[in-house]
Design an enzyme around this catalytic site. Structure first.
Site, mmCIF file in Angstrom:
data_model
loop_
_atom_site.group_PDB
_atom_site.id
_atom_site.type_symbol
_atom_site.label_atom_id
_atom_site.label_comp_id
_atom_site.label_asym_id
_atom_site.label_seq_id
_atom_site.Cartn_x
_atom_site.Cartn_y
_atom_site.Cartn_z
ATOM 1 C CB SER A 188 -41.987 -18.953 45.946
ATOM 2 O OG SER A 188 -41.089 -19.200 44.881
ATOM 3 C CG HIS A 196 -40.622 -23.708 45.229
ATOM 4 N ND1 HIS A 196 -40.942 -23.827 43.892
ATOM 5 C CD2 HIS A 196 -40.593 -22.371 45.488
ATOM 6 C CE1 HIS A 196 -41.107 -22.620 43.375
ATOM 7 N NE2 HIS A 196 -40.893 -21.720 44.322
#
Length: 303
Positions: free
Chosen positions: A54, A279
């Site tokens: 990811s 993230h």
């Protein structure tokens, strides 16, 4: 982590893991060195394959082009391909990917290594975070923080058995990443292979920022050091398996998830910009693209 099918195999793996743990435990990440360049002739295209999890795919960053893998067309492989002339990109990165998914389908995403072939010129690989357990580590550390908000309950949790479990997890991931790199070289023997490290998630000075990031005060430096151990392992595995290492930690220091939204390239557990929790946001993907481009422009040679 994969379990052995026989006691002898398990002992061998245990010894290897222990050796890795001894090699990387307590070490700090050093800056990736630069290397001289290699380039194609005029008019030739470059076939580029991006493998990864990811951090590569860019979940929730507009525009999402693959719902199964939460892949953005503004992730760092897309930005790299758009910057360099004549690059044809195959981006098969996928959120949730582990080293296992390099050779195994993940939903509608086929085995990532299937996108690598003899005509491939460039491969970037960013993998290992999910093998170590990024998601479960974050959840566990947030959960135990209430036990001792000013202490280090997460470090004590993972060290309760006398050995730090996260250091061991990093060590056990090393041979898995090495196998991926060997497979890449076998499929694309002439390709330039770059192992992309993970960015700086938490303040490099060890300071905390609860409740924005709900960890205990003493666990911020512990988790920072765990991230550095992971990156050091990736750098060593790259060096020992004919690949180059791309340092994305150094270029993102000062833009971790504790910073104000305007300066933040990594989103906290409650994102303020379109990105998955913990993230990179769009600026973070841009920073990682810049690090990859810097490596490509300095060329082959050192790792």
């Amino acid at each position: 982590m994969a379990d052995g099918t026989a006691d002898a195999g398990g002992r061998r793996r245990g010894r290897r893991a222990a050796t890795w743990a001894a090699a990387i435990g307590g070490c700090v990440l050093v800056a990736a060195s630069t290397a001289p360049a290699a380039a194609h002739g005029p008019g030739r295209t470059t076939d580029y394959t991006a493998l990864g999890d990811s951090y590569t795919s860019g979940p929730l960053i507009p525009r999402q082009v693959d719902a199964n893998c939460a892949r953005s067309d503004r992730n760092y492989p897309s930005l790299v391909a758009a910057t360099l002339p004549g690059v044809v990109l195959k981006d098969v990165s996928c959120a949730g990917a582990t080293t296992e998914h390099m050779g195994k389908a993940q939903g509608s995403n086929g085995p990532q290594l299937d996108a690598v072939g003899r005509d491939t010129d460039l491969v970037t690989v960013q993998i290992g975070g999910n093998d170590v357990g990024f998601g479960s580590i974050i959840a566990t550390c947030a959960q135990v923080a209430a036990q001792d908000p000013t202490g280090d309950p997460c470090r004590r949790h993972y060290g309760a058995g006398g050995v730090d479990e996260l250091t061991v997890a990093v060590a056990r991931t090393a041979p898995k990443v090495a196998r991926v790199l060997r497979a890449v070289h076998a499929r694309a023997p002439h390709a330039r292979v770059l192992v992309v490290g993970y960015p700086d998630l938490l303040p490099d000075d060890g300071s905390g920022c609860a409740p924005t990031v709900p960890f205990a005060t003493g666990d911020f430096p512990y988790l920072r050091d765990t991230g550095k151990r992971l990156n050091l392992m990736l750098r060593l595995v790259a060096r020992w398996n004919g690949a180059e290492y791309v340092d994305t930690y150094g270029p993102t220091v000062g833009h971790d998830m504790c910073k104000d939204p305007a300066d933040r390239w990594i989103e906290p557990l409650r994102p303020a910009s379109p990105a998955a929790p913990a993230h990179p946001n769009a600026k973070g993907e841009e920073a990682m693209a810049g690090a990859v481009l810097d490596r490509l422009r300095t060329g082959r040679g050192h790792h």
